[in-house]
Design a protein around this motif. Structure first.
Motif, short mmCIF file in Angstrom:
data_model
loop_
_atom_site.label_atom_id
_atom_site.label_comp_id
_atom_site.label_asym_id
_atom_site.label_seq_id
_atom_site.Cartn_x
_atom_site.Cartn_y
_atom_site.Cartn_z
N GLN A 154 0.83 -1.21 0.00
CA GLN A 154 0.00 0.00 0.00
C GLN A 154 0.87 1.26 0.00
O GLN A 154 0.58 2.24 -0.70
N ALA A 155 1.93 1.24 0.79
CA ALA A 155 2.82 2.41 0.85
C ALA A 155 3.53 2.63 -0.48
O ALA A 155 3.66 3.77 -0.95
N ARG A 156 3.99 1.54 -1.09
CA ARG A 156 4.69 1.66 -2.37
C ARG A 156 3.74 2.18 -3.45
O ARG A 156 4.10 3.01 -4.28
N LEU A 157 2.50 1.70 -3.44
CA LEU A 157 1.51 2.16 -4.41
C LEU A 157 1.24 3.65 -4.23
O LEU A 157 1.19 4.40 -5.21
N GLY A 158 1.07 4.07 -2.99
CA GLY A 158 0.80 5.49 -2.74
C GLY A 158 1.92 6.38 -3.21
O GLY A 158 1.68 7.43 -3.82
N GLU A 159 3.16 5.95 -2.96
CA GLU A 159 4.31 6.75 -3.38
C GLU A 159 4.41 6.80 -4.90
O GLU A 159 4.64 7.86 -5.49
N PHE A 160 4.20 5.66 -5.55
CA PHE A 160 4.30 5.64 -7.01
C PHE A 160 3.20 6.49 -7.64
O PHE A 160 3.46 7.26 -8.57
N ALA A 161 1.97 6.36 -7.15
CA ALA A 161 0.86 7.12 -7.72
C ALA A 161 1.09 8.62 -7.58
O ALA A 161 0.78 9.40 -8.48
N ALA A 162 1.69 9.03 -6.46
CA ALA A 162 1.89 10.46 -6.20
C ALA A 162 3.11 11.02 -6.91
O ALA A 162 3.09 12.17 -7.37
N ALA B 231 2.66 9.75 -13.22
CA ALA B 231 2.40 10.72 -14.29
C ALA B 231 3.48 10.72 -15.36
O ALA B 231 3.22 11.05 -16.53
N THR B 232 4.71 10.36 -15.00
CA THR B 232 5.83 10.37 -15.96
C THR B 232 6.31 8.96 -16.29
O THR B 232 7.40 8.79 -16.84
N TYR B 233 5.50 7.97 -15.97
CA TYR B 233 5.90 6.57 -16.18
C TYR B 233 6.22 6.30 -17.65
O TYR B 233 7.14 5.53 -17.96
N ASP B 234 5.48 6.91 -18.57
CA ASP B 234 5.73 6.67 -19.99
C ASP B 234 7.11 7.12 -20.41
O ASP B 234 7.72 6.54 -21.31
N ARG B 235 7.67 8.13 -19.75
CA ARG B 235 9.01 8.63 -20.08
C ARG B 235 10.10 7.92 -19.29
O ARG B 235 11.24 7.83 -19.75
N ASP B 236 9.77 7.44 -18.12
CA ASP B 236 10.79 6.95 -17.19
C ASP B 236 10.96 5.44 -17.16
O ASP B 236 11.99 4.95 -16.68
N ARG B 237 10.00 4.69 -17.65
CA ARG B 237 9.94 3.26 -17.36
C ARG B 237 11.07 2.45 -17.98
O ARG B 237 11.32 1.32 -17.56
N ASP B 238 11.76 2.97 -19.00
CA ASP B 238 12.75 2.17 -19.72
C ASP B 238 14.18 2.33 -19.21
O ASP B 238 15.09 1.75 -19.80
N PHE B 239 14.39 3.08 -18.15
CA PHE B 239 15.75 3.37 -17.70
C PHE B 239 16.05 2.62 -16.40
O PHE B 239 15.67 3.05 -15.31
N GLY C 38 18.63 2.22 -14.61
CA GLY C 38 19.51 2.82 -13.61
C GLY C 38 18.81 3.77 -12.68
O GLY C 38 19.43 4.30 -11.75
N GLN C 39 17.51 4.00 -12.90
CA GLN C 39 16.74 4.90 -12.04
C GLN C 39 15.58 4.12 -11.43
O GLN C 39 14.91 3.35 -12.11
N ASP C 40 15.31 4.35 -10.17
CA ASP C 40 14.25 3.63 -9.47
C ASP C 40 12.93 4.38 -9.65
O ASP C 40 12.43 5.03 -8.73
N LEU C 41 12.35 4.28 -10.87
CA LEU C 41 11.17 5.06 -11.20
C LEU C 41 9.97 4.19 -11.56
O LEU C 41 8.92 4.73 -11.92
N THR C 42 10.10 2.88 -11.48
CA THR C 42 8.96 2.00 -11.72
C THR C 42 8.28 1.70 -10.39
O THR C 42 8.79 2.02 -9.32
N SER C 43 7.13 1.05 -10.44
CA SER C 43 6.36 0.85 -9.20
C SER C 43 6.93 -0.26 -8.32
O SER C 43 6.74 -0.25 -7.11
N ARG C 44 7.59 -1.24 -8.92
CA ARG C 44 8.10 -2.42 -8.21
C ARG C 44 6.98 -3.10 -7.41
O ARG C 44 7.21 -3.66 -6.33
N LEU C 45 5.78 -3.08 -7.93
CA LEU C 45 4.64 -3.71 -7.27
C LEU C 45 4.41 -5.15 -7.72
O LEU C 45 3.55 -5.83 -7.17
N SER C 46 5.16 -5.63 -8.72
CA SER C 46 4.85 -6.93 -9.30
C SER C 46 4.84 -8.08 -8.29
O SER C 46 3.91 -8.90 -8.33
N PRO C 47 5.78 -8.20 -7.35
CA PRO C 47 5.67 -9.32 -6.41
C PRO C 47 4.51 -9.14 -5.44
O PRO C 47 3.86 -10.13 -5.05
N HIS C 48 4.23 -7.91 -5.05
CA HIS C 48 3.08 -7.66 -4.18
C HIS C 48 1.79 -8.04 -4.90
O HIS C 48 0.87 -8.61 -4.29
#
Length: 478
Positions: free
Chosen positions: A214-222, A226-234, A236-246
């Motif tokens: 829940q905390a990870r989802l809240g942080e990612f959503a906030a 909004a910039t996931y389309d630009r950030d998701r392919d890099f 070296g940066q921790d910009l994805t949700s990392r929610l897949s195991p949850h």
């Protein structure tokens, strides 16, 4: 609700949460609840090693939460086909509630258990919870299952906003189990001596459990949706949700994700992210209608593909010793974290099945054992996608260039330098192709190829040509 009411059995599986849990709500509404989790290693796709590590800690978190609400979690081990009917009968339960699973073997097991329970006058009631829509619900205009993602995603979006997530209960009425359960440690989900503790560093990167989800989802959503389309392919940066195991273990529901991400509008990065959730839905849709997905290519002609299985090549790939820095960084991230960035998953998969001509099933099996988010539907469909043998797959002749992929998506080498530290001093311009660097550059970086870091396991151009030749040979046979 009274304590003398007929008790209900809540069978927990891949729904290890309290919020948005339809089976839990239904069970609690009927009377006292006995939550149970059964580790059934007779399943043909029992969790791999990394997933078992996650499961241990997720069960610990859920057990604490359920005990705090008044209904402690019962842990058992054995064949669910036998355990569930016997436990429900001994409990005197009128019903067993569970969240629906979609794997073919799980569907058959549930049907067998339902029949055994019915013979004892007990109902098995299955509830939705792992997907936004039931996999069999959507059909094309011709009444057929979808075989292309884009029309499927449009149909999913046309269903409109999913119902809001159910709240977590504030209290439960528990009931005494008819048998003694196991301690969590007795399930033996963690690495045990003499096996080295390969999961020793997982806890540095992951905290399983609903609260973290829940905390990870809240942080990612906030901050990042909004910039996931630009950030998701890099990577070296921790910009994805990392929610897949949850999400895989049901510590959070897809409805909760949708309602956290969508309120600001289905545009830009938010829409791109939710389409990733819909890709997962598509995987379940495909698995429902094509149960051979985890083991056999959905395009039948690929049964005859001229793979060249080679244990030494496979082992070098598994160990991150291919000589392609972006690939090796990904494989080492997988081993250290039990997870790999999605862009890199595509790159490492392409190298294995195309440049190296190794069967996609070998890659899928390695991911199954080493990913904390190993999900049968998604893992199988993604490997068939990168191999070109699934429905709506990337064409086989689309071959990722690991050099250009590294230069494009890790231009400063942050990702490679972290996971391949022997290359940390190689300049950016040579980092993703160190075998082409001048000797002076390599000496300055303290790198001797073949000693500190391997030469490429296969030349890119030669590997690409060989892959295309294999495809041509396959087509000649058709």
């Amino acid at each position: 609700m009274t304590t003398h009411a007929t008790p209900t059995l809540l069978w927990l599986r891949q729904d290890l949460r309290l919020s948005d849990h339809a089976a839990l709500h239904a069970a609690a509404a009927e009377g006292p609840v006995l939550p149970v989790f059964i580790l059934d290693d007779s399943d043909p796709w029992a969790p791999g090693g990394a997933a078992r590590w996650w499961l241990h800690h997720s069960l610990k978190a859920l057990g604490t939460a359920l005990a705090g609400l008044g209904a402690p979690l019962l842990l058992l081990r054995g064949e669910a086909r036998r355990v569930i009917p016997d436990l429900a009968a001994a409990l005197g339960a009128r019903a067993v509630h569970a969240s629906r699973l979609y794997e073919p073997w799980a569907r058959q097991r549930d049907a067998d258990i339902a029949a055994a329970l019915t013979a004892r006058g007990i109902a098995l009631q299955l509830h939705s919870g792992a997907t936004l829509a039931e996999p069999h619900r959507l059909r094309t205009g011709q009444g057929q299952p979808y075989s292309v993602y884009t029309p499927f995603s449009r149909a999913m979006l046309a269903l409109g906003e999913p119902p809001p997530p159910l709240p977590a209960p504030t209290a439960l009425t528990g009931t005494k189990p008819p048998q003694e359960g196991l301690a969590l440690e007795a399930l033996r989900l963690l690495p045990r001596p003499p096996v080295p503790d390969w999961a020793a560093r997982f806890a540095e990167y992951w905290t399983p459990g609903e609260a973290t989800a829940q905390a990870r989802l809240g942080e990612f959503a906030a901050r990042h949706a909004a910039t996931y389309d630009r950030d998701r392919d890099f990577p070296g940066q921790d910009l994805t949700s990392r929610l897949s195991p949850h999400l895989h273990w049901g510590e959070i529901s897809p409805r909760s994700i949708w309602h956290a991400v969508a309120p600001a509008g289905l545009t830009g990065g938010r829409l791109t992210y939710l389409k990733e959730i819909l890709w997962r839905e598509f995987a379940y849709h495909v698995l429902w209608h094509s149960p051979q997905l985890p083991e056999r290519p959905l395009r039948a002609e690929y049964e005859q593909f001229p793979w060249q299985p080679d244990e030494a090549l496979l082992r070098a790939w598994q160990q991150g010793r291919t000589g392609y820095p972006i690939v090796d960084a990904g494989m080492r991230q997988l081993w250290q974290h039990g997870w790999m960035h999605n862009r890199v998953r595509m790159i490492v998969g392409s190298l294995l099945v195309k440049h190296m001509l190794q069967p996609w099933q070998n890659g899928a099996a390695w991911f199954w054992d080493t990913l904390v988010d190993a999900d049968l539907a998604a893992n199988a469909m993604n490997w068939q996608w990168v191999s070109g043998c699934g429905i709506d797959a990337s064409p086989y002749f689309r071959i990722f260039n690991p050099i250009l992929q590294g230069e494009k998506f890790d231009p400063e080498g942050r990702y490679v330098r972290h996971f391949v530290p022997e290359l940390r001093n190689v300049p950016d311009g040579w980092l993703h192709r160190p075998w082409q660097a001048p000797d002076l550059v390599l000496r300055g970086a303290g790198v001797v190829l073949g000693r500190d870091y391997p030469h490429p396991i296969v030349d890119h151009d030669a590997g690409r040509a060989r892959a295309l030749a294999a495809l041509s040979a396959l087509k000649a046979v058709e």
